[in-house]
Design an enzyme around this catalytic site. Structure first.
Site, PDB file in Angstrom:
ATOM      1  N   TYR A 138      16.689  21.911 -14.514  1.00  0.00           N
ATOM      2  CA  TYR A 138      16.052  21.586 -13.099  1.00  0.00           C
ATOM      3  C   TYR A 138      15.594  22.793 -12.244  1.00  0.00           C
ATOM      4  O   TYR A 138      15.273  22.566 -10.866  1.00  0.00           O
ATOM      5  CB  TYR A 138      17.764  21.513 -12.195  1.00  0.00           C
ATOM      6  CG  TYR A 138      18.217  19.918 -12.224  1.00  0.00           C
ATOM      7  CD1 TYR A 138      18.797  19.527 -13.311  1.00  0.00           C
ATOM      8  CD2 TYR A 138      18.188  19.117 -11.075  1.00  0.00           C
ATOM      9  CE1 TYR A 138      19.185  18.186 -13.344  1.00  0.00           C
ATOM     10  CE2 TYR A 138      18.693  17.882 -11.201  1.00  0.00           C
ATOM     11  CZ  TYR A 138      19.134  17.201 -12.487  1.00  0.00           C
ATOM     12  OH  TYR A 138      19.907  16.054 -12.255  1.00  0.00           O
ATOM     13  N   LYS A 188      26.865  20.868 -24.673  1.00  0.00           N
ATOM     14  CA  LYS A 188      26.453  20.152 -26.001  1.00  0.00           C
ATOM     15  C   LYS A 188      26.104  21.043 -26.820  1.00  0.00           C
ATOM     16  O   LYS A 188      25.052  21.243 -27.479  1.00  0.00           O
ATOM     17  CB  LYS A 188      25.356  19.267 -25.502  1.00  0.00           C
ATOM     18  CG  LYS A 188      24.800  18.238 -26.778  1.00  0.00           C
ATOM     19  CD  LYS A 188      25.795  17.228 -27.129  1.00  0.00           C
ATOM     20  CE  LYS A 188      25.172  16.628 -28.312  1.00  0.00           C
ATOM     21  NZ  LYS A 188      25.982  15.468 -29.004  1.00  0.00           N
ATOM     22  N   ASP A 220      28.696  13.831 -24.899  1.00  0.00           N
ATOM     23  CA  ASP A 220      28.965  12.474 -25.298  1.00  0.00           C
ATOM     24  C   ASP A 220      30.258  12.050 -25.496  1.00  0.00           C
ATOM     25  O   ASP A 220      30.821  10.977 -25.064  1.00  0.00           O
ATOM     26  CB  ASP A 220      28.253  12.323 -26.504  1.00  0.00           C
ATOM     27  CG  ASP A 220      28.251  13.296 -27.832  1.00  0.00           C
ATOM     28  OD1 ASP A 220      29.050  14.353 -27.207  1.00  0.00           O
ATOM     29  OD2 ASP A 220      27.832  13.092 -28.714  1.00  0.00           O
ATOM     30  N   ASP A 244      25.311  15.964 -13.421  1.00  0.00           N
ATOM     31  CA  ASP A 244      24.246  14.843 -12.798  1.00  0.00           C
ATOM     32  C   ASP A 244      24.811  13.527 -13.345  1.00  0.00           C
ATOM     33  O   ASP A 244      25.072  12.529 -12.825  1.00  0.00           O
ATOM     34  CB  ASP A 244      22.910  14.998 -12.865  1.00  0.00           C
ATOM     35  CG  ASP A 244      22.355  13.643 -12.226  1.00  0.00           C
ATOM     36  OD1 ASP A 244      22.589  13.251 -11.188  1.00  0.00           O
ATOM     37  OD2 ASP A 244      20.992  13.333 -12.890  1.00  0.00           O
ATOM     38  N   ASP A 248      27.626  10.372 -12.161  1.00  0.00           N
ATOM     39  CA  ASP A 248      27.410   8.913 -11.763  1.00  0.00           C
ATOM     40  C   ASP A 248      28.478   7.867 -12.552  1.00  0.00           C
ATOM     41  O   ASP A 248      29.087   7.111 -11.860  1.00  0.00           O
ATOM     42  CB  ASP A 248      25.912   8.431 -12.364  1.00  0.00           C
ATOM     43  CG  ASP A 248      25.115   8.622 -10.991  1.00  0.00           C
ATOM     44  OD1 ASP A 248      25.293   9.664 -10.221  1.00  0.00           O
ATOM     45  OD2 ASP A 248      23.916   7.725 -10.988  1.00  0.00           O
TER      46      ASP A 248
HETATM   47  C1  IPM Z   1      22.328  14.000  -7.546  1.00  0.00           C
HETATM   48  C2  IPM Z   1      20.635  13.295  -7.618  1.00  0.00           C
HETATM   49  C3  IPM Z   1      19.688  14.312  -7.640  1.00  0.00           C
HETATM   50  C4  IPM Z   1      19.840  15.126  -8.767  1.00  0.00           C
HETATM   51  C5  IPM Z   1      18.419  13.791  -7.751  1.00  0.00           C
HETATM   52  C6  IPM Z   1      17.971  12.919  -6.413  1.00  0.00           C
HETATM   53  C7  IPM Z   1      17.270  14.668  -7.867  1.00  0.00           C
HETATM   54  O1  IPM Z   1      20.878  12.315  -8.813  1.00  0.00           O
HETATM   55  O2  IPM Z   1      22.307  14.731  -6.506  1.00  0.00           O
HETATM   56  O3  IPM Z   1      22.933  13.743  -8.292  1.00  0.00           O
HETATM   57  O4  IPM Z   1      19.432  14.889  -9.910  1.00  0.00           O
HETATM   58  O5  IPM Z   1      20.660  16.275  -8.562  1.00  0.00           O
HETATM   59 MG    MG Z   2      22.663  12.275  -9.450  1.00  0.00          MG
END
Ligand code: IPM
Ligand code: MG
Length: 350
Positions: A138, A188, A220, A244, A248
């Site tokens: 990042y 990983k 994984d 990240d 999700d």
């Molecule tokens: C998050 C988002 C960001 C990230 C994006 C929008 C750049 O997905 O905050 O999780 O990848 O960190």
């Molecule tokens: Mg994200």
């Protein structure tokens, strides 16, 4: 003199401004009930502004935010803007510029009806992911070079010892403060040998946290176990990229992007709190997006500025609102944004 806190508010794009406004309404209620006040300074940065005027947040603007204790952030992203440019300028600008090295992402199932997992109680999903927030792939380093069939894309996956040490230490402290006192490292290191450094530092620091049990898992496998056996997770610590992705997934098992909140934190310094969801342009301006992610972010912000009781009350109000079904659901359109804010505000007090 009542306690007072200085906040910055960045609504951003799409549904960002409306969910942030909803969270501020809950903040109003919390201020009355817990007897403190805030000053709120709004900042107009967004992709829309970039498209319309070319103006982008810069290092000076970010520096100017240090005068606030915390930032409440909505969402950024506009289909008219070039992909990722403004997102990176604002989100990474803040994370790097304010050195917000902790990305704290609770994964909490407030009510069992919200999870897509079968036969799960709310108590089965109660974990917190500590995502490293300043390093890894990042850092924006790397390039696409060459032409034609010689095109090559390279980006370094870069970790520093101090960068790993501070996040691992934060995660052990956090794990120690939670009832189960368990920390899982997710990496990983089998496929990516440089991640061995995470394992080493994890064990080094873990040695001085004898009261915290620890284990390590490949990412994984962690993804699989989050779905199959979420109850085994308490506190997790992981890299920026894996964090990240896993969060999700975490949001999904806790009910979806409508509920997940996060804190971008530098302990004791100006920190930024945001819902995990994006700007959802197709729902913008309709008042149908769930504000619970933003309200959850507010709860974390309140704890950060020292209003722990208020933060806990806001989180409890989210849970009670969902369990009582006064809050109908998390999908866009399930209920008006403002109505959900009203329910939570009333549950908070006075
Ligand atoms: C998050 C988002 C960001 C990230 C994006 C929008 C750049 O997905 O905050 O999780 O990848 O960190
Ligand atoms: Mg994200």
């Amino acid at each position: 003199m009542p306690r007072s806190h200085s906040l910055a508010v960045i609504g951003g794009d799409g549904i960002g401004p409306e969910v942030t406004r909803a969270a501020l309404r809950v903040l109003d209620a919390a201020e009355v009930r817990f007897r403190f006040s805030t000053s709120r300074t709004e900042y107009p940065w967004s992709s829309a502004r970039y498209v319309e005027s070319g103006e982008r947040i810069g290092p000076k603007d970010i520096d100017g935010l240090r005068k606030h204790e915390a930032i409440l952030f909505g969402a950024v992203g506009d289909p008219r803007a070039p992909r990722g440019v403004v997102e990176r300028a604002i989100i990474f600008g803040l994370r790097q510029g304010l050195d917000l090295y902790v990305n704290l992402r609770p994964v909490v199932l407030y009510d069992m009806r919200l999870t897509p997992l079968r036969d799960r109680q709310a108590a089965d999903v109660d974990m917190v992911v500590v995502r490293e927030n300043t390093e890894d792939v990042y850092t924006q380093a790397g390039a696409i070079t060459g032409t034609g069939k010689d095109e090559v894309a390279v980006a370094p996956m870069r970790f520093t010892r101090p960068g790993i040490e501070r996040i691992v230490r934060y995660a052990f402290e956090l794990a120690r403060s939670r009832p189960r006192k368990h920390l899982t490292l997710v990496d990983k290191a089998n496929a990516i040998p440089v991640q061995e450094l995470w394992r080493r530092i994890f064990d080094e620091i873990g040695a001085s946290f004898a009261d915290v049990t620890r284990d390590a898992m490949y990412v994984d496998a962690a993804a699989m176990w989050m779905v199959q056996k979420p109850e085994q997770f308490d506190t997790l610590v992981t890299t920026n990229l894996f964090g990240d992705i896993l969060t999700d997934l975490g949001a999904a098992i806790a009910g979806g992007m409508g509920i997940a909140a996060s804190g971008n934190i530098n302990p004791g310094k100006t920190s930024m709190f945001e819902p995990i969801h994006g700007s959802a342009p197709k729902y913008a301006g309709q008042g149908v997006a769930s504000p619970l992610g933003a309200i959850g972010a507010l709860a974390m912000l309140l704890r950060h500025v020292g209003e722990r009781e208020a933060g806990d009350a806001v989180e409890r109000a989210i849970r009670d609102g969902l369990r009582s079904e006064l809050i109908v659901g998390l999908e866009a359109g399930a209920q008006r944004t403002d109505d959900v804010a009203q329910v939570v505000a009333e549950l908070v007090g006075p």
